[in-house]
Design an enzyme around this catalytic site. Sequence first.
Site, PDB file in Angstrom:
ATOM      1  N   SER A 115      77.486  34.677  35.156  1.00  0.00           N
ATOM      2  CA  SER A 115      76.213  34.397  35.453  1.00  0.00           C
ATOM      3  C   SER A 115      75.209  35.135  35.134  1.00  0.00           C
ATOM      4  CB  SER A 115      76.448  34.465  37.195  1.00  0.00           C
ATOM      5  OG  SER A 115      75.072  34.488  37.687  1.00  0.00           O
ATOM      6  N   TYR A 128      78.198  40.290  44.483  1.00  0.00           N
ATOM      7  CA  TYR A 128      78.356  39.051  43.557  1.00  0.00           C
ATOM      8  C   TYR A 128      77.638  39.539  42.030  1.00  0.00           C
ATOM      9  CZ  TYR A 128      77.330  34.674  41.319  1.00  0.00           C
ATOM     10  OH  TYR A 128      77.098  33.602  40.254  1.00  0.00           O
TER      11      TYR A 128
END
Length: 188
Positions: A115, A128
């Site tokens: 990401s 995350y």
Amino acid sequence: KEGADVCFGYLSEETDAERTQEAVEAEGVRCVRRAGDLASASECESLVAACVDQLGRIDVLVNHAGTQYQQESLEDVDDEQMLRVFAVNVFAPIRVTRAALPHLGPGASIVNTASTGGLMGWPEISPYVGSKHAVVGLTRAVALETVGRGIRVNCLCPGPMDTRMIWSIGEAIAPGDRDEQQRILDAI
């Protein structure tokens, strides 16, 4: 469409697994799907074993599974939430890759999905972000380990996409203000 057989794992039927399998098979190739929670080491190994048993080999491995939890300050995140995020986002790619490596030969590819959160910081989703940084590092290390075997290892770092997860981040940053959420997400 290029003629590759496909094997994929999925967590629940809510992920349109059956529809995905039908779309793949409509291309005239074989498709194996296996339900399971990749937070489990045995499920990671079973997925790879099913692929090899039913399709014969693995040429391309895509580690795409990921998860997130409710956005909140790190001081409010409990260990169970953090462990779940790392189990799926970090340990699953490690375990699946480890299980697949004996079946990958010269010319094979491993593609990990991280990401933009793996390249920069982001508030309210520290575990995350940390897990996606780990995927970027994992990709670099495995690439160096396998280059002599002719295996390519790459990492995709997509930015915000129109998904439930990204809108939940916007909601955490600007509760109830969809215009402000869109402005924030557009700025990323």
